[in-house]
Design a protein around this motif. Structure first.
Motif, PDB file in Angstrom:
ATOM      1  N   GLY A 240     -19.836 -29.953   2.313  1.00 35.24           N
ATOM      2  CA  GLY A 240     -19.575 -29.635   0.931  1.00 35.24           C
ATOM      3  C   GLY A 240     -21.006 -29.848   0.165  1.00 35.24           C
ATOM      4  N   ASN A 241     -20.936 -29.327  -1.071  1.00 33.17           N
ATOM      5  CA  ASN A 241     -22.248 -29.213  -1.765  1.00 33.17           C
ATOM      6  C   ASN A 241     -22.577 -30.777  -2.731  1.00 33.17           C
ATOM      7  OD1 ASN A 241     -23.600 -26.838  -1.385  1.00 33.17           O
ATOM      8  ND2 ASN A 241     -22.181 -25.718  -2.701  1.00 33.17           N
ATOM      9  N   GLY A 242     -21.427 -31.302  -2.835  1.00 33.33           N
ATOM     10  CA  GLY A 242     -21.471 -32.669  -3.662  1.00 33.33           C
ATOM     11  C   GLY A 242     -22.404 -32.625  -4.585  1.00 33.33           C
ATOM     12  N   GLU A 243     -23.507 -33.711  -4.464  1.00 38.21           N
ATOM     13  CA  GLU A 243     -24.308 -34.051  -5.365  1.00 38.21           C
ATOM     14  C   GLU A 243     -25.758 -33.286  -5.167  1.00 38.21           C
ATOM     15  OE1 GLU A 243     -25.038 -38.183  -4.414  1.00 38.21           O
ATOM     16  OE2 GLU A 243     -23.360 -38.835  -5.593  1.00 38.21           O
ATOM     17  N   ARG A 244     -25.518 -32.408  -4.048  1.00 35.59           N
ATOM     18  CA  ARG A 244     -26.972 -31.770  -3.609  1.00 35.59           C
ATOM     19  C   ARG A 244     -26.595 -30.419  -3.951  1.00 35.59           C
ATOM     20  NH1 ARG A 244     -27.436 -32.589   2.619  1.00 35.59           N
ATOM     21  NH2 ARG A 244     -29.575 -31.565   2.078  1.00 35.59           N
ATOM     22  N   HIS A 245     -26.911 -30.239  -5.295  1.00 34.94           N
ATOM     23  CA  HIS A 245     -26.973 -28.617  -5.732  1.00 34.94           C
ATOM     24  C   HIS A 245     -27.853 -28.395  -7.015  1.00 34.94           C
ATOM     25  CE1 HIS A 245     -23.861 -30.583  -8.360  1.00 34.94           C
ATOM     26  NE2 HIS A 245     -24.480 -30.135  -9.064  1.00 34.94           N
ATOM     27  N   GLY A 246     -28.018 -27.247  -7.397  1.00 34.68           N
ATOM     28  CA  GLY A 246     -28.679 -26.941  -8.264  1.00 34.68           C
ATOM     29  C   GLY A 246     -28.180 -25.622  -9.153  1.00 34.68           C
ATOM     30  N   VAL A 247     -28.655 -25.197 -10.083  1.00 37.39           N
ATOM     31  CA  VAL A 247     -28.112 -24.116 -10.941  1.00 37.39           C
ATOM     32  C   VAL A 247     -28.762 -22.924 -10.971  1.00 37.39           C
ATOM     33  CG1 VAL A 247     -26.950 -23.488 -13.065  1.00 37.39           C
ATOM     34  CG2 VAL A 247     -26.530 -25.708 -12.255  1.00 37.39           C
ATOM     35  N   GLU A 248     -28.316 -21.628 -10.678  1.00 42.17           N
ATOM     36  CA  GLU A 248     -29.226 -20.475 -10.536  1.00 42.17           C
ATOM     37  C   GLU A 248     -28.403 -19.646 -11.387  1.00 42.17           C
ATOM     38  OE1 GLU A 248     -30.084 -16.787  -7.846  1.00 42.17           O
ATOM     39  OE2 GLU A 248     -28.963 -18.334  -7.119  1.00 42.17           O
ATOM     40  N   GLU A 249     -28.916 -19.242 -12.497  1.00 46.39           N
ATOM     41  CA  GLU A 249     -28.409 -18.196 -13.489  1.00 46.39           C
ATOM     42  C   GLU A 249     -26.871 -18.550 -13.805  1.00 46.39           C
ATOM     43  OE1 GLU A 249     -28.350 -14.416 -11.280  1.00 46.39           O
ATOM     44  OE2 GLU A 249     -30.619 -14.246 -11.635  1.00 46.39           O
ATOM     45  N   ASP A 250     -26.902 -19.916 -14.311  1.00 50.05           N
ATOM     46  CA  ASP A 250     -25.540 -20.592 -14.728  1.00 50.05           C
ATOM     47  C   ASP A 250     -24.386 -20.676 -13.673  1.00 50.05           C
ATOM     48  OD1 ASP A 250     -26.742 -20.702 -17.168  1.00 50.05           O
ATOM     49  OD2 ASP A 250     -26.327 -18.967 -17.927  1.00 50.05           O
ATOM     50  N   THR A 251     -24.885 -20.385 -12.533  1.00 45.18           N
ATOM     51  CA  THR A 251     -23.786 -20.424 -11.455  1.00 45.18           C
ATOM     52  C   THR A 251     -24.317 -21.465 -10.167  1.00 45.18           C
ATOM     53  OG1 THR A 251     -23.530 -18.292 -11.453  1.00 45.18           O
ATOM     54  CG2 THR A 251     -22.906 -19.290  -9.261  1.00 45.18           C
ATOM     55  N   LEU A 252     -23.313 -22.531 -10.140  1.00 46.89           N
ATOM     56  CA  LEU A 252     -23.525 -23.615  -8.939  1.00 46.89           C
ATOM     57  C   LEU A 252     -24.078 -23.128  -7.789  1.00 46.89           C
ATOM     58  CD1 LEU A 252     -22.859 -26.622  -8.511  1.00 46.89           C
ATOM     59  CD2 LEU A 252     -21.191 -25.791  -7.408  1.00 46.89           C
ATOM     60  N   ALA A 253     -25.252 -23.467  -7.361  1.00 46.59           N
ATOM     61  CA  ALA A 253     -26.118 -23.178  -5.994  1.00 46.59           C
ATOM     62  C   ALA A 253     -26.112 -24.269  -5.284  1.00 46.59           C
ATOM     63  CB  ALA A 253     -27.280 -22.228  -6.421  1.00 46.59           C
ATOM     64  N   GLY A 254     -25.598 -24.400  -4.183  1.00 45.90           N
ATOM     65  CA  GLY A 254     -25.435 -25.513  -3.233  1.00 45.90           C
ATOM     66  C   GLY A 254     -26.598 -25.412  -2.212  1.00 45.90           C
ATOM     67  N   HIS A 255     -26.423 -26.476  -1.334  1.00 45.65           N
ATOM     68  CA  HIS A 255     -27.484 -26.657  -0.291  1.00 45.65           C
ATOM     69  C   HIS A 255     -26.937 -25.810   0.919  1.00 45.65           C
ATOM     70  CE1 HIS A 255     -24.833 -29.878   0.872  1.00 45.65           C
ATOM     71  NE2 HIS A 255     -25.340 -29.731   2.194  1.00 45.65           N
ATOM     72  N   LEU A 256     -25.780 -25.649   1.052  1.00 48.38           N
ATOM     73  CA  LEU A 256     -25.164 -24.756   2.073  1.00 48.38           C
ATOM     74  C   LEU A 256     -25.302 -23.339   2.003  1.00 48.38           C
ATOM     75  CD1 LEU A 256     -21.980 -26.601   2.525  1.00 48.38           C
ATOM     76  CD2 LEU A 256     -23.705 -26.463   4.232  1.00 48.38           C
ATOM     77  N   LEU A 257     -25.673 -22.477   3.090  1.00 48.18           N
ATOM     78  CA  LEU A 257     -25.941 -21.314   2.807  1.00 48.18           C
ATOM     79  C   LEU A 257     -24.900 -20.279   3.358  1.00 48.18           C
ATOM     80  CD1 LEU A 257     -29.764 -20.495   3.642  1.00 48.18           C
ATOM     81  CD2 LEU A 257     -28.487 -20.618   1.458  1.00 48.18           C
ATOM     82  N   ASP A 258     -24.438 -19.144   2.869  1.00 49.14           N
ATOM     83  CA  ASP A 258     -23.124 -18.442   3.540  1.00 49.14           C
ATOM     84  C   ASP A 258     -23.970 -17.543   4.281  1.00 49.14           C
ATOM     85  OD1 ASP A 258     -21.306 -16.763   4.253  1.00 49.14           O
ATOM     86  OD2 ASP A 258     -20.434 -16.864   2.297  1.00 49.14           O
ATOM     87  N   PRO A 259     -23.935 -17.493   5.776  1.00 47.33           N
ATOM     88  CA  PRO A 259     -24.605 -16.588   6.598  1.00 47.33           C
ATOM     89  C   PRO A 259     -24.235 -15.233   6.315  1.00 47.33           C
ATOM     90  CG  PRO A 259     -23.940 -18.311   7.862  1.00 47.33           C
ATOM     91  CD  PRO A 259     -23.148 -18.515   6.517  1.00 47.33           C
ATOM     92  N   ARG A 260     -23.246 -14.834   5.723  1.00 41.74           N
ATOM     93  CA  ARG A 260     -22.686 -13.555   5.451  1.00 41.74           C
ATOM     94  C   ARG A 260     -23.611 -13.026   4.301  1.00 41.74           C
ATOM     95  NH1 ARG A 260     -16.464 -15.324   4.635  1.00 41.74           N
ATOM     96  NH2 ARG A 260     -17.778 -16.786   3.362  1.00 41.74           N
ATOM     97  N   SER A 261     -23.729 -13.614   3.315  1.00 44.99           N
ATOM     98  CA  SER A 261     -24.561 -12.955   2.137  1.00 44.99           C
ATOM     99  C   SER A 261     -25.782 -13.470   2.015  1.00 44.99           C
ATOM    100  CB  SER A 261     -23.914 -13.533   0.869  1.00 44.99           C
ATOM    101  OG  SER A 261     -23.907 -15.006   0.756  1.00 44.99           O
ATOM    102  N   GLY A 262     -26.095 -14.508   2.845  1.00 44.21           N
ATOM    103  CA  GLY A 262     -27.708 -14.994   2.564  1.00 44.21           C
ATOM    104  C   GLY A 262     -27.774 -15.965   1.589  1.00 44.21           C
ATOM    105  N   ARG A 263     -26.987 -16.393   0.716  1.00 46.56           N
ATOM    106  CA  ARG A 263     -26.999 -17.048  -0.667  1.00 46.56           C
ATOM    107  C   ARG A 263     -26.201 -18.243  -0.406  1.00 46.56           C
ATOM    108  NH1 ARG A 263     -28.832 -13.773  -4.489  1.00 46.56           N
ATOM    109  NH2 ARG A 263     -28.002 -15.057  -6.079  1.00 46.56           N
ATOM    110  N   PRO A 264     -26.869 -19.337  -1.356  1.00 37.24           N
ATOM    111  CA  PRO A 264     -26.200 -20.554  -1.279  1.00 37.24           C
ATOM    112  C   PRO A 264     -24.766 -20.343  -1.632  1.00 37.24           C
ATOM    113  CG  PRO A 264     -28.092 -20.668  -2.541  1.00 37.24           C
ATOM    114  CD  PRO A 264     -27.966 -19.158  -2.169  1.00 37.24           C
TER     115      PRO A 264
END
Length: 363
Positions: A240-264
């Protein structure tokens, strides 16, 4: 994300031997409860085996074999596309690629170019690809690579295009735990618990109990135990993203990537899998964290049990879903969402991303 805690016995028997080492960027603790006179040397041999695997699989230091493989695969157009690898790394890549297929690509060990492009909590080696995200997307994915045996029996990685890079962060600890446990069992250890930065693997049964007790952390406060899980055999891994995340365009962006979209990914929950091996638990927990409840059929086909924990934004309490056979055996250590009496099977509960009405993993 996981820690061992007693269930019925507030003072469980102390291990006959307990040692810890800093490996793979975290702490590996080995507790031996029963074994022969060679237990001490067995534990040291297990640590040495994990250290050897770290050298093979790490992308964090220039002397790491995978670091060097990635550097060669990332050569510009006209550079090498085929790279020989040693037995440890070859076996690890074979396992990782196999689990990518078994999870329908939700776990993918060849997302290094995308991880570098997103600058996600890892060294950029040897730097993001020119062309940004589109180029990284084109150079990512297990479908871009294959692993072959040469005529002499050596492993060889073959990449379809330049820029492909591996990252074994979603399976490496599991591989190392399985190898450490194999060493212990081969040396006569019959009861032991291995905790590798939160992923747990057990050898045999615990003293005076039928099952080990593993506490899953609160997805918001990982220092607080939320759910207690009985573990008779195998491994528990949480992603899970837990404490390791950032915010991109007001949306939670985690350290895990979704291989289907290529996005966090944007999840705030924790995703736990129990499986017969640590390798399976590690890969499947990553797949569950990426796919959410849609990944449940994948987890269950692979023989895994699962738990999803999320905080209810309205009440602040925990919502919990779990495998039908596992849910009745879980003990909540914190108040659950007001309309839920316990961690129920998914069929009896709404999806975690829906409001609670009438009554999901990283090491």
């Amino acid at each position: 994300w996981t820690s061992v805690a007693p269930l019925a016995d507030p003072a469980p028997p102390a291990p006959t031997l307990e040692r810890a080492r800093h490996l793979m960027g975290t702490i590996l603790t080995i507790r031996v409860f029963a074994g022969g006179p060679a237990s001490s040397s067995a534990v040291e041999e297990a640590f040495a085996r994990v250290a050897a695997l770290e050298t093979a699989m790490t992308t964090w230091t220039p002397d790491g074999e995978l670091f060097q493989v990635n550097s060669r695969l990332a050569a510009p157009e006209g550079g090498p596309r085929s790279v020989a690898v040693g037995n440890d790394l070859g076996a690890a890549l074979r396992s990782a690629l196999a689990w990518s297929r078994r999870t329908d690509g939700l776990f993918d060990p060849a997302l290094g170019a995308l991880l570098d492009a997103w600058d996600i909590d890892r060294p950029s080696l040897p730097g993001p690809l020119a062309g940004g995200l589109p180029a990284a997307r084109a150079a990512s994915g297990a479908r871009r690579v294959r692993l072959e045996r040469t005529a002499g029996g050596a492993w060889e990685v073959v990449a379809e295009r330049p820029g492909v890079r591996f990252d074994l962060g979603g399976i490496g600890k599991g591989i190392a735990l399985d190898e450490a446990a194999r060493v212990l069992a081969d040396r006569g250890v019959t009861s032991a618990l291995l905790d590798f930065g939160g992923q747990v693997l057990v050898v045999g049964r615990p003293p005076r109990d039928d099952a080990w007790q593993v506490a899953i952390a609160d997805p918001v406060d990982r220092n607080s135990a939320a759910i207690l899980v009985p573990l008779e055999a195998g491994s528990v891994a949480t992603s899970g993203n837990g404490e390791r995340h950032g915010v991109e365009e007001d949306t939670l962006a985690g350290h895990l990537l979704d291989p289907r979209s290529g996005r966090p990914t944007t999840t705030r929950g924790s995703y736990t899998v129990i499986a017969p091996t640590a390798t399976a638990a590690d890969a499947l927990a990553t797949a569950l964290a990426v796919g959410g409840l849609e990944a449940v059929p994948v987890i269950e086909r692979a023989g895994g049990l699962w738990i999803v924990l999320e905080r209810d934004d309205g009440t602040g309490r925990l919502r919990c879903l779990a495998s039908r056979s596992l849910a009745p055996r879980l003990d909540a250590l914190v108040p659950l969402s007001a309309t839920e009496a316990g961690c129920r099977p998914a069929a009896a509960t709404k999806r975690p991303d829906e409001p609670s009405g009438d009554g999901k993993d990283a090491p």
